[in-house]
Design a protein around this motif. Structure first.
Motif, PDB file in Angstrom:
ATOM      1  N   LEU A 188       0.876  -1.122  -0.221  1.00  0.00           N
ATOM      2  CA  LEU A 188       0.044   0.017   0.003  1.00  0.00           C
ATOM      3  C   LEU A 188       0.806   1.336   0.017  1.00  0.00           C
ATOM      4  O   LEU A 188       0.503   2.271   0.557  1.00  0.00           O
ATOM      5  N   TRP A 247      -5.229   6.589   3.824  1.00  0.00           N
ATOM      6  CA  TRP A 247      -5.725   5.029   3.653  1.00  0.00           C
ATOM      7  C   TRP A 247      -7.087   5.181   4.337  1.00  0.00           C
ATOM      8  O   TRP A 247      -8.033   4.143   4.276  1.00  0.00           O
ATOM      9  N   PHE A 293      -0.718   3.284   9.480  1.00  0.00           N
ATOM     10  CA  PHE A 293      -1.550   4.138   8.568  1.00  0.00           C
ATOM     11  C   PHE A 293      -1.492   5.698   9.029  1.00  0.00           C
ATOM     12  O   PHE A 293      -1.924   6.446   8.195  1.00  0.00           O
ATOM     13  N   MET A 302      -3.329   5.347  -5.548  1.00  0.00           N
ATOM     14  CA  MET A 302      -2.170   4.635  -4.742  1.00  0.00           C
ATOM     15  C   MET A 302      -0.878   5.310  -5.321  1.00  0.00           C
ATOM     16  O   MET A 302       0.046   5.134  -4.215  1.00  0.00           O
TER      17      MET A 302
END
Length: 382
Positions: free
Chosen positions: A206, A266, A299, A236
């Motif tokens: 990610l 995210w 994150f 992304m």
């Protein structure tokens, strides 16, 4: 997350299984959601139907996607890989059908299933009338294929980064605009892409590790004479660029950034996907926790408004209000906060179209905005 909203099918498939209940069932659903999020391969689906077609027009069953304004690709299962039609203006809407201009490519068979594709060009820069070189970029995991599209003196290079599940062809829409200002383009692939090395665990991370492949691409550009770098990313791809700007020793070479539907948070993206399927908010939270456990991602580092990258070059952001994959509110918030972050952000919001489709809505306006922005930044850099 990329052309035609490729993140959406994977996420929607994952959350579409529904909430399996509480306890072990809910954890299992969260794990399944996470597994699909991290899986490199996204299965193509064909949700639209061709009702009629001839050499000039295509009539499709009306849907949220087929009635979008602008220029689009159209694919169908029987078409050879890399073959698509380009469709344009809406001629007429009637009785659950929409008739559109057929701009280029083969005529689709009547009755076939089809999919709208935000990329109306294939298979490589020659589709835009541009000369190019196929190269291999030496990444930390091995060589990854890329295109070099030469322009100008070769002192400024744009490195282009597609979104999750996408391909290099995502960049074909913007390549002429970048070449117009004399910037050489390097359109890259990264780990888990077709033809590129897999990640050691076979999963997407990610942006948390993929930025290393972007760094390798910038090193490649420098080895070929680049003195200044422009970074261009979709979905992304923006998360990968954000990680590069925060962590790479080469980030200071970046003169300008162009983002389309950037994945700049995210958590917000996963919450929107849960809302789209009317799932409890806790499902997104659970999937986030499982994903963090599986790949070790933080994150918080991918909320670029609260934690902006260390290097913040002037940035042009496109986002569409009709994006159901990444909430437009993320880009609005970033643009509003930018002055207090010491970040020059030019924000362009486009109505009505889906994920990474701002170019499709009005190609001429989009490309003019890109060329004006890049000329301004490159002139100030000299």
């Amino acid at each position: 997350m990329t052309v035609g909203g490729r993140l959406a099918p994977a996420l929607r498939a994952g959350i579409g299984v529904g909430v399996l209940g509480v306890g072990a069932g809910a954890v299992g659903a969260g794990w399944f959601y996470s597994r699909l999020l991290l899986a490199p391969r996204v299965q193509r689906v064909y949700p639209e139907r061709v009702l009629d077609a001839n050499a000039d027009t295509v009539t499709l069953a009306a849907s949220r996607l087929t009635v979008q304004p602008g220029v689009w690709g159209l694919r169908w299962p029987s078409a050879p890989d890399g073959t698509l039609a380009a469709i344009g203006e809406i001629i007429e809407r009637r009785n659950g059908a929409v008739e559109r201009r057929l701009l280029d490519g083969p005529t689709p068979p009547v009755g076939t299933e089809a999919v709208i594709d935000a990329g109306p060009f294939d298979p490589d820069p020659s589709a835009r009338g541009l000369a190019f070189e196929e190269v291999q970029v030496p990444t930390p995991l091995g060589p990854a294929p890329a295109w070099v599209v030469p322009a100008g003196t070769g002192s400024t290079w744009a490195v282009m980064v597609h979104g999750r599940g996408g391909r290099r062809r995502e960049a074909l829409r913007v390549l002429p605009a970048v070449a117009k200002v004399g910037v050489t383009s390097l359109v890259i692939s990264y780990r888990n892409d077709e033809g590129a090395p897999p990640s050691p665990d076979g999963r997407y991370h990610l942006g948390d590790t993929e930025w290393e492949d972007l760094e390798a691409a910038v090193e490649f550009a420098v080895s070929r004479g680049a003195e200044r770098i422009v970074l261009v990313g979709w979905s992304m791809g923006a998360a990968i660029i954000g990680a590069f700007l925060d962590r790479s020793r080469l980030a200071e070479l970046t003169t300008a950034v162009v983002w389309d539907a950037p994945l700049a948070d995210w958590r917000a993206t996963l919450r929107q996907q849960a809302r789209n399927r009317r799932l409890p908010a806790g499902m997104a939270h659970l999937a986030t926790a499982v994903t963090r456990h599986r790949i070790g991602i933080d994150f918080d580092r991918f909320d670029l408004t609260r934690n902006p990258p260390a290097v913040r070059p002037p940035t042009l952001v496109f986002h569409s209000s009709g994006d159901t994959v990444i909430p437009v509110s993320v880009s609005r918030r970033l643009a509003a906060a930018a002055p207090s972050l010491g970040w020059s952000v030019q924000y362009v919001e486009v109505p009505d179209v889906e994920h990474t489709a701002s170019w499709n809505a009005d190609p001429e306006a989009y490309e003019a905005t890109v060329t004006t922005f890049l000329r301004t930044q490159l002139d100030s850099a000299h």
